[in-house]
Design a protein around this motif. Structure first.
Motif, short mmCIF file in Angstrom:
data_model
loop_
_atom_site.label_atom_id
_atom_site.label_comp_id
_atom_site.label_asym_id
_atom_site.label_seq_id
_atom_site.Cartn_x
_atom_site.Cartn_y
_atom_site.Cartn_z
N ARG A 1 1.06 -1.25 0.40
CA ARG A 1 0.39 0.52 -0.17
C ARG A 1 1.21 1.25 -0.06
NH1 ARG A 1 -3.20 -3.02 3.63
NH2 ARG A 1 -2.30 -2.24 5.35
N LEU A 2 2.27 1.14 0.82
CA LEU A 2 2.38 1.99 0.59
C LEU A 2 3.84 2.48 -0.45
CD1 LEU A 2 4.69 4.38 2.43
CD2 LEU A 2 6.32 2.63 2.67
N ALA A 3 4.04 1.35 -1.11
CA ALA A 3 4.65 1.36 -2.78
C ALA A 3 3.26 2.00 -3.17
CB ALA A 3 4.95 -0.23 -3.42
N ARG A 4 2.36 1.70 -3.74
CA ARG A 4 1.42 2.63 -4.38
C ARG A 4 1.10 3.87 -4.09
NH1 ARG A 4 -1.89 -2.70 -3.26
NH2 ARG A 4 -2.73 -1.26 -1.64
N LEU A 5 0.80 4.07 -2.77
CA LEU A 5 1.11 6.26 -2.47
C LEU A 5 2.17 6.49 -2.92
CD1 LEU A 5 -0.79 8.18 -0.96
CD2 LEU A 5 0.55 6.92 1.55
N TYR A 6 3.34 5.83 -3.04
CA TYR A 6 4.90 6.75 -2.70
C TYR A 6 5.02 6.88 -3.99
CZ TYR A 6 8.52 8.01 0.84
OH TYR A 6 9.45 8.43 1.29
N HIS A 7 4.52 5.91 -5.17
CA HIS A 7 5.12 6.12 -6.24
C HIS A 7 3.77 6.92 -6.92
CE1 HIS A 7 7.44 2.13 -5.68
NE2 HIS A 7 8.22 3.31 -5.33
N GLY A 8 2.70 7.41 -6.38
CA GLY A 8 2.02 8.23 -7.00
C GLY A 8 2.98 9.38 -7.18
N ASP A 9 1.36 10.33 -8.17
CA ASP A 9 2.19 11.22 -8.69
C ASP A 9 1.63 12.91 -8.21
OD1 ASP A 9 3.64 10.56 -11.71
OD2 ASP A 9 1.72 10.08 -12.43
N ARG A 10 0.71 12.18 -7.33
CA ARG A 10 -0.14 13.31 -6.94
C ARG A 10 1.24 14.15 -5.84
NH1 ARG A 10 -3.02 12.13 -2.12
NH2 ARG A 10 -3.00 9.85 -1.63
N ILE A 11 0.21 15.01 -4.83
CA ILE A 11 1.48 15.54 -3.81
C ILE A 11 1.09 14.79 -2.75
CG2 ILE A 11 1.58 17.90 -2.26
CD1 ILE A 11 1.76 18.82 -5.67
N LEU A 12 1.48 14.75 -2.14
CA LEU A 12 0.91 14.19 -0.48
C LEU A 12 0.73 15.29 0.51
CD1 LEU A 12 3.39 10.85 -0.04
CD2 LEU A 12 1.27 10.85 -1.34
N ASP A 13 -0.63 15.37 0.47
CA ASP A 13 -0.97 16.13 1.68
C ASP A 13 -0.35 15.50 3.36
OD1 ASP A 13 -2.79 14.14 2.15
OD2 ASP A 13 -5.11 15.53 1.58
N GLU A 14 -1.34 16.25 4.46
CA GLU A 14 -0.80 15.68 5.32
C GLU A 14 -1.35 14.86 5.82
OE1 GLU A 14 -0.96 18.05 9.76
OE2 GLU A 14 -1.22 19.32 8.69
N ARG A 15 -2.70 14.89 5.79
CA ARG A 15 -3.13 12.91 5.89
C ARG A 15 -2.38 11.89 5.19
NH1 ARG A 15 -10.21 12.01 5.49
NH2 ARG A 15 -9.66 10.09 5.55
N SER A 16 -2.47 12.35 3.79
CA SER A 16 -1.56 10.76 3.31
C SER A 16 -0.36 10.96 3.31
CB SER A 16 -1.45 11.74 1.60
OG SER A 16 -2.69 12.08 0.77
N LEU A 17 0.79 11.36 4.07
CA LEU A 17 1.50 11.81 5.20
C LEU A 17 1.56 10.84 6.66
CD1 LEU A 17 3.47 15.00 4.62
CD2 LEU A 17 3.72 13.51 2.93
N ALA A 18 0.57 11.12 6.77
CA ALA A 18 0.53 10.87 8.55
C ALA A 18 0.56 8.83 7.55
CB ALA A 18 -0.92 11.30 9.00
N HIS A 19 -0.67 8.78 6.92
CA HIS A 19 -1.12 7.48 6.29
C HIS A 19 0.53 6.67 6.06
CE1 HIS A 19 -3.05 4.28 5.24
NE2 HIS A 19 -3.17 3.80 3.77
N ALA A 20 1.02 7.44 5.24
CA ALA A 20 2.25 6.63 4.82
C ALA A 20 3.52 6.21 6.68
CB ALA A 20 2.98 7.96 3.79
N ALA A 21 2.84 7.26 7.15
CA ALA A 21 4.37 6.80 7.81
C ALA A 21 3.79 5.44 8.95
CB ALA A 21 4.23 8.03 8.99
N ASP A 22 1.94 5.67 9.36
CA ASP A 22 1.15 4.66 9.91
C ASP A 22 1.89 2.83 9.17
OD1 ASP A 22 0.84 6.21 11.73
OD2 ASP A 22 -1.54 6.00 10.66
N LEU A 23 1.83 3.24 8.11
CA LEU A 23 1.95 1.71 7.12
C LEU A 23 3.30 1.09 6.70
CD1 LEU A 23 -0.02 2.89 3.53
CD2 LEU A 23 -0.44 1.25 4.95
N ILE A 24 4.26 2.29 7.28
CA ILE A 24 5.73 2.85 7.15
C ILE A 24 6.39 1.55 8.86
CG2 ILE A 24 8.22 3.58 7.66
CD1 ILE A 24 7.49 5.60 6.11
N GLU A 25 5.15 2.21 9.51
CA GLU A 25 4.94 1.66 11.44
C GLU A 25 4.86 -0.41 10.94
OE1 GLU A 25 4.89 2.46 15.61
OE2 GLU A 25 4.89 3.81 14.38
#
Length: 350
Positions: free
Chosen positions: A278-302
């Motif tokens: 799920r992180l790969a789909r989010l991280y490798h996308g083109d759209r700018i990551l807003d604060e909510r997406s960034l928090a979600h990415a951090a949760d996925l890494i953990e």
């Protein structure tokens, strides 16, 4: 380390009670004037940028309190002390090497901020954003030249130039990773070993050489610094995701916003876990990551186990560093200082 002639320790009467911050302060007291003296040799325009970057004055040249922690000079001086049998004169003789390593560090940060587009450094605008890209590049080039000049004719020069090649190779890999989706964890560790481990290893090795160590023994000090550098980078990457912005001076989730391929990120992306996918789909996308997406990415890494992995690896590299230090047979008092610095580097909040 501030040298006194009445005691074998570097400026302290009771080495069992001093802290890592006292060790840094003592190193700054000894190497700081020489660092300023070296920068004062530069043409005024370059000197102004270098002093601003070092934290000695503001953009208008008004003096201010602040600057770097002098970790690398402290490692040079403590390694010289450790290799030279706690001889105060040996430590004084290592000051040019300590200053050279700090100048290289400043060079690398000036250039890194430009390449990474970082707008802040040490809680204030980065030098390039104040004085311009070309001027900051030139200042970095001059600082590097000055560092090499300080070591001319010493055995530490070859160690420094070799470390510079590894540092630049690591930075090149870091930049290349930004556009790649196939970065392996081994490649990321190798990048960190060059970008961060090379200069910390260099600091300890040339310090030991200045202290009179032979190549093999100095190499053990270098391995101590190398592992310390990896632990440092792992800790830095953790702070780049979960650090407190009020303490680190960087925006929350700053590394994720830049889609940096830091060690925890690559560990998650290559984990083979649902969270990593799920992180790969989010991280490798083109759209700018807003604060909510960034928090979600951090949760996925953990959730992928990468935060815990990075913490374990930092501890493992700290243990490996201390094992190399023991093999180097350092003078006891100086070994205590090196252990204090190792703990500070790997268990910090900024």
């Amino acid at each position: 380390m501030s040298v006194v002639t009445t005691a074998p320790v570097l400026g302290f009467t009771d080495s069992t009670t001093r802290s890592a911050h006292e060790v840094l302060a003592a190193a700054q007291e000894l190497a700081g004037p020489a660092h300023r003296g070296a920068v004062d040799r530069l043409p005024e325009e370059i000197r102004h940028i270098a002093g601003y970057h070092a934290g000695w004055w503001d953009a208008e040249g008004r003096p201010r309190q602040g600057g770097g922690k002098a970790v690398r000079p402290a490692l040079v001086l403590a390694s010289a002390w450790a290799a030279g049998g706690e001889d105060a004169e040996t430590v004084r003789a290592a000051v040019p090497a300590a200053v050279a390593v700090e100048l290289v560090h400043d060079f690398s940060l000036l250039h890194d901020d430009i390449m990474d587009g970082d707008l802040t450094r040490r809680h204030r605008p980065a030098a390039w954003s104040v004085f311009g890209v070309g001027e900051a590049i030139l200042a970095g080039d001059v600082l590097l030249t000055l560092a090499l000049d300080l070591l001319a004719g010493s055995p530490g020069l070859r160690v420094l130039t070799g470390s510079l090649l590894r540092l630049c190779s690591g930075q090149s890999a870091d930049l290349a990773f930004e556009t790649r989706t196939d970065v392996t964890l081994a490649q990321c560790v190798e990048m960190a070993a060059g970008k961060t481990g090379a200069l910390l290893g260099c600091a300890c090795e040339i310090g030991a050489l200045a202290g009179g160590a032979g190549q093999d023994r100095a190499g053990l000090f270098g391995r101590f610094g190398h592992h310390l550098g990896l632990a440092f980078q792992l800790t830095d990457d953790l702070l780049g995701i979960w650090g407190d912005p009020a303490v680190t001076g960087k925006p929350v989730f700053s590394d994720l916003a830049a889609r940096k391929k830091s060690l925890p990120v690559v560990a998650a992306l290559t984990s083979g876990t649902p969270a990593g996918e799920r992180l790969a789909r989010l991280y490798h996308g083109d759209r700018i990551l807003d604060e909510r997406s960034l928090a979600h990415a951090a949760d996925l890494i953990e959730a992928a186990g990468a935060r815990a992995w990075a913490q374990r690896e930092a501890e493992a590299n700290l243990a490996a560093a201390l094992a190399c230090l023991r093999q180097a047979d350092p003078a006891p008092e100086a070994a205590g200082d090196l252990r204090l610095l190792a703990q500070l580097i790997t268990r910090r909040d900024r």
